[in-house]
Design an enzyme around this catalytic site. Structure first.
Site, PDB file in Angstrom:
ATOM      1  N   GLY A  37      20.324  31.875 -14.620  1.00 12.98           N
ATOM      2  CA  GLY A  37      21.354  32.041 -15.639  1.00 12.98           C
ATOM      3  C   GLY A  37      22.652  31.355 -15.275  1.00 12.98           C
ATOM      4  O   GLY A  37      23.438  30.994 -16.155  1.00 12.98           O
ATOM      5  N   ALA A  38      22.881  31.157 -13.975  1.00  9.94           N
ATOM      6  CA  ALA A  38      24.113  30.488 -13.554  1.00  9.94           C
ATOM      7  C   ALA A  38      24.137  29.042 -14.036  1.00  9.94           C
ATOM      8  O   ALA A  38      25.218  28.476 -14.262  1.00  9.94           O
ATOM      9  CB  ALA A  38      24.245  30.544 -12.038  1.00  9.94           C
ATOM     10  N   GLY A  47      57.913  48.635 -11.311  1.00  7.44           N
ATOM     11  CA  GLY A  47      57.944  49.387 -12.560  1.00  7.44           C
ATOM     12  C   GLY A  47      57.596  48.518 -13.749  1.00  7.44           C
ATOM     13  O   GLY A  47      56.664  47.713 -13.720  1.00  7.44           O
ATOM     14  N   GLY A  48      58.381  48.668 -14.808  1.00  6.06           N
ATOM     15  CA  GLY A  48      58.121  47.917 -16.031  1.00  6.06           C
ATOM     16  C   GLY A  48      58.204  46.419 -15.856  1.00  6.06           C
ATOM     17  O   GLY A  48      57.586  45.659 -16.600  1.00  6.06           O
TER      18      GLY A  48
END
Length: 510
Positions: A404-405, A169-170
């Site tokens: 581009g790498a 949950g939270g």
């Protein structure tokens, strides 16, 4: 006075007992330590100073006033790890299942505020069942206060979350906002909604482990940065990991004594690169031979294995390493690898940890799956992270740096400070075969001519010297001297300062 002291000790003993013997035994039967046992292992002996031991919830709904336990399900305070200050909170599953109430949240918020004010990291140990339903919106407000401080503390002090039981949950959002998340195999899991809700809504029948166990979050979702066999091993590794962390953005990375000679040469690196350009090698071998005493703490080892990130030391000081891994997908960049590296680079930059990048990348991963999955945007995250980073950056190209790498992997054009290349480096728009087929497509039917053109292209472009002639590479170095050259570069950059253009904040392509 004696009676008063006895009463105080009685109250302390009651608080330390948590949910009592039965619940403590149930915790041990699951193979888990209690909150206080975990803190005792994590911190230096007798260094823990607890805050708010006697805090209790103030809820009176649903008969809650009849069940109050000192501490209210979370142990908070500060101590030291190897003599360096840290703030810590540990959810206590034996008390109300570790669920968060308004008072529980206020205890956590107090140490978050103190950590930011005093400049020390926060470590949270999670083992809890979510919000305390009986408190309704008050517990939700408590979560909001914790989340707000997670955001405010980001980039101010390192925040580390260790999931050592349920986190649902939270509760999951606070770890997700911290810098690093670690888990314990088989006894910890993270999910927003549990298996019962999932089955009701989607008809999927899954176990907690299948839904959000350590394997899921270290191999698939990348929510977690690592996982360990049990509580004890996990905490031992957290102590080791903490030694790499600066205390805050006001401190330099920690320095630890090292007997490893910075001038140490590694002759074996001269033969690390195979003769065939298509044959892989293990980039981790290079990292381990460069860092002090071979000590490298890898982050997200089991996710996006085509790229390596983690922490090591040079001359005793913490350094962040980013490296393509030719052993997996030839070291190509894809969406997952780009996100993984971008997050890591930004953390290092937040805390002025120097970044060393080892490059052997044939380009970005092609294909519809990557394009439809947003590789353009994800690749831009890494590009953006390197470009905005002002921490010292040293790059070493070992073999391929294509297309581009080449730019993305901490090139000179993205403000890298020192860029080296090995003699085996190949810096080009693409590999020889693909380039020749495009440039000389009219000669496609002549194999002998294409072979001649390929050899010509390789001799002309598949080396580091054209880039060096334009100043994009500062020097071509011998592989065996890599450790020493990087160490010297980082010495030179120790007092680096970069003037900044005023802006409220950047807008990274999330």
């Amino acid at each position: 006075m004696k009676k008063i002291l006895e009463e105080l000790e009685k109250k302390r003993a009651g608080a330390r007992a948590g949910g009592g013997e039965a619940r403590t035994k149930a915790q041990h039967d699951k193979g888990k330590l209690t909150a206080r046992e975990r803190i005792e292992l994590l911190l230096d002996a007798k260094s823990f100073e607890e805050f708010d031991m006697f805090v209790e919830h103030r809820n009176t709904d649903f008969g809650a006033e009849k069940n109050r336990i000192p501490g209210d399900g979370v142990v908070t305070g500060w101590g030291t790890i190897n003599g360096r200050m840290v703030y810590v909170f540990a959810k206590d599953f034996t008390v109300f299942g570790g669920s968060l109430s308004e008072a529980h949240a206020q205890k956590i918020c107090k140490i978050q505020d103190m950590a930011m004010q005093n400049g020390a990291p926060i470590i949270g140990l999670f083992d809890a069942g979510g919000a305390r339903i009986q408190e309704g919106v008050a517990s939700l407000a408590g979560y909001g206060e914790v989340f707000k401080r997670n955001a405010l503390a980001s980039g101010v002090v390192p925040q580390i979350s260790v999931i050592m039981g349920p986190c649902a949950g939270g509760d999951v959002y606070s770890p997700a906002m911290t810098d690093f998340v670690f888990m314990v195999r088989d006894t910890s899991y993270m999910f927003i909604t549990g298996p019962d809700v999932v089955k009701t809504v989607t008809q999927e029948d899954v176990t907690p482990e299948q839904l959000g166990g350590a394997h899921v979050h270290t191999h698939k979702s990348a929510v977690a940065d690592g996982a360990y066999e049990n509580d004890i091993i996990c905490i031992e590794q957290m102590r080791r990991f903490f030694d790499f962390m600066p205390l805050s953005n006001r401190d330099k990375p920690p320095h630890w004594p090292s007997e490893d000679d910075p001038i140490r040469f590694e002759p074996s690196l001269d033969t690390l690169i195979p003769a065939s350009a298509n044959k892989p090698y293990d980039m981790k071998e290079l990292i381990h031979k460069v860092v002090d005493e071979g000590d490298f703490f890898e982050i997200q080892e089991n996710f996006a294995k085509n790229l390596i990130v983690g922490f090591g030391r040079l001359e005793g000081s913490t350094v962040g390493f980013v490296a393509n891994q030719p052993m997996v997908l030839a070291g190509v960049l894809d969406s997952d690898a780009s996100r993984k590296a971008a997050r890591f680079v930004r953390f290092c930059d937040c805390f002025c940890i120097p970044i060393v990048t080892f490059v052997d990348v044939p380009g970005f991963m092609p294909g519809t799956a990557q394009e439809h999955g947003g590789i353009i945007k994800h690749g831009a995250k890494l590009l953006f992270a390197y470009a905005e980073a002002t921490t010292p950056k040293v790059t070493v190209i070992t073999r391929k740096a294509y297309g581009g790498a080449y730019d993305v992997m901490a090139s000179k054009h993205l403000r890298a400070d020192v860029n080296y290349a090995w003699p085996t480096a190949e810096i080009a728009v693409m590999g020889a075969r693909g380039a020749v087929e495009i440039i000389f497509r009219k000669e496609a039917g002549d194999k002998d001519k294409l072979a001649e053109r390929t050899k010509e292209y390789e001799d002309r472009f598949l080396n580091p010297f054209i880039a060096a002639s334009r100043g994009y590479i500062d020097d071509v170095i011998m592989p065996h001297s890599t450790r020493w050259r990087i160490a010297r570069a980082l010495r030179m950059l120790r007092n680096k300062q970069v003037p900044k253009i005023w802006k409220k904040h950047d807008n990274i392509p999330l």
